[in-house]
Design an enzyme around this catalytic site. Structure first.
Site, PDB file in Angstrom:
ATOM      1  N   LYS A   1       0.962  -1.118  -0.171  1.00 41.51           N
ATOM      2  CA  LYS A   1       0.128  -0.009  -0.120  1.00 41.51           C
ATOM      3  C   LYS A   1       0.828   1.287  -0.089  1.00 41.51           C
ATOM      4  O   LYS A   1       0.610   2.353   0.851  1.00 41.51           O
ATOM      5  CB  LYS A   1      -0.938  -0.010   1.253  1.00 41.51           C
ATOM      6  CG  LYS A   1      -1.809  -1.207   1.077  1.00 41.51           C
ATOM      7  CD  LYS A   1      -2.899  -0.941   2.457  1.00 41.51           C
ATOM      8  CE  LYS A   1      -3.734  -2.092   2.705  1.00 41.51           C
ATOM      9  NZ  LYS A   1      -4.623  -2.663   1.614  1.00 41.51           N
ATOM     10  N   CYS A   2       1.909   1.342  -0.716  1.00 39.84           N
ATOM     11  CA  CYS A   2       2.830   2.269  -0.798  1.00 39.84           C
ATOM     12  C   CYS A   2       3.045   2.773  -2.300  1.00 39.84           C
ATOM     13  O   CYS A   2       2.504   2.229  -3.204  1.00 39.84           O
ATOM     14  CB  CYS A   2       4.208   1.639  -0.550  1.00 39.84           C
ATOM     15  SG  CYS A   2       5.613   2.890  -0.911  1.00 39.84           S
ATOM     16  N   GLY A   3       3.303   4.302  -2.552  1.00 40.50           N
ATOM     17  CA  GLY A   3       3.585   4.909  -3.503  1.00 40.50           C
ATOM     18  C   GLY A   3       4.401   4.012  -4.456  1.00 40.50           C
ATOM     19  O   GLY A   3       4.487   4.058  -5.840  1.00 40.50           O
ATOM     20  N   PHE A   4       5.324   3.511  -4.031  1.00 46.51           N
ATOM     21  CA  PHE A   4       6.254   2.714  -4.697  1.00 46.51           C
ATOM     22  C   PHE A   4       5.650   1.254  -5.100  1.00 46.51           C
ATOM     23  O   PHE A   4       6.473   0.508  -5.600  1.00 46.51           O
ATOM     24  CB  PHE A   4       7.732   2.473  -4.028  1.00 46.51           C
ATOM     25  CG  PHE A   4       8.358   3.847  -3.969  1.00 46.51           C
ATOM     26  CD1 PHE A   4       8.867   4.352  -5.130  1.00 46.51           C
ATOM     27  CD2 PHE A   4       8.619   4.335  -2.710  1.00 46.51           C
ATOM     28  CE1 PHE A   4       9.501   5.689  -4.849  1.00 46.51           C
ATOM     29  CE2 PHE A   4       9.241   5.656  -2.454  1.00 46.51           C
ATOM     30  CZ  PHE A   4       9.411   6.398  -3.652  1.00 46.51           C
ATOM     31  N   THR A   5       4.677   0.677  -4.362  1.00 44.85           N
ATOM     32  CA  THR A   5       4.081  -0.487  -4.891  1.00 44.85           C
ATOM     33  C   THR A   5       4.093  -1.015  -6.375  1.00 44.85           C
ATOM     34  O   THR A   5       4.296  -2.123  -6.705  1.00 44.85           O
ATOM     35  CB  THR A   5       2.647  -0.755  -4.111  1.00 44.85           C
ATOM     36  OG1 THR A   5       2.812  -0.528  -2.853  1.00 44.85           O
ATOM     37  CG2 THR A   5       2.011  -2.011  -4.567  1.00 44.85           C
TER      38      THR A   5
END
Length: 174
Positions: free
Chosen positions: A38-42
């Protein structure tokens, strides 16, 4: 830190709680990544999977990626190991091993991560991971060859991986 002295001494747990013995990785190049769902980098899962498949096509027994889910950064991987596995496969078709969830910093940091940070400190010699999707490259000799920040896209690592595989200068479409 840990009683392990080489990369091959580690046995982190897989999603089912079974030790994943690193001795099976002898003479392989390994990219290790702390992940979160659930990360911007996912979306880097897609790039990691593309990189994995591309290099596996020419080096099927010489390279792997190991993902280590981590919930230490903004609680961005709160799921169970089973939920994380399902998410990675369903949303990104991940076929490389994603092991059990770990801490990468602090007193409860997994021994592998303490070792990685000690072997290849970050900016200004700091032995901590700054965020999700930091990447460490292990050479065939079991030594840490590189470390990249979360902002480094997986495809940018291809040349460094090929160099460790002995294919420096060879390019392919990714």
């Amino acid at each position: 830190m840990s009683s392990a002295t080489t990369f091959y001494d580690f046995k982190p747990l897989d999603p089912k709680g079974t030790p994943f013995d690193f001795t099976q990785l002898h003479n392989k190049v390994v990219l290790i990544v702390n992940t979160a769902s659930k990360c911007g980098f996912t979306p880097q899962f897609a790039g990691l999977e593309a990189l994995y498949k591309d290099i596996q096509a020419t080096h099927p027994s010489d390279f792997t990626i190991l993902g280590f889910p981590c919930n230490q950064f903004g609680s961005q991987d709160p799921g169970t190991d089973d939920e994380i596995q399902s998410f990675c496969q369903r949303n990104y078709g991940v076929s490389f091993p994603v092991l059990g969830k770990v801490d990468v910093n602090g007193d409860k940091a997994a021994p592998l991560w303490a070792w990685l940070k000690h072997e290849k400190p970050g900016i200004m010699g700091l032995e901590r991971v700054k965020w999700n999707f930091e990447k460490f490259l292990i050479g065939k000799d079991g030594k840490v060859k590189g470390r990249w920040a979360s902002t480094t896209k997986p495809e940018a690592l291809k040349e460094a991986i090929l160099k460790e595989l002995g294919d420096a200068g060879k390019k392919s479409e990714l």
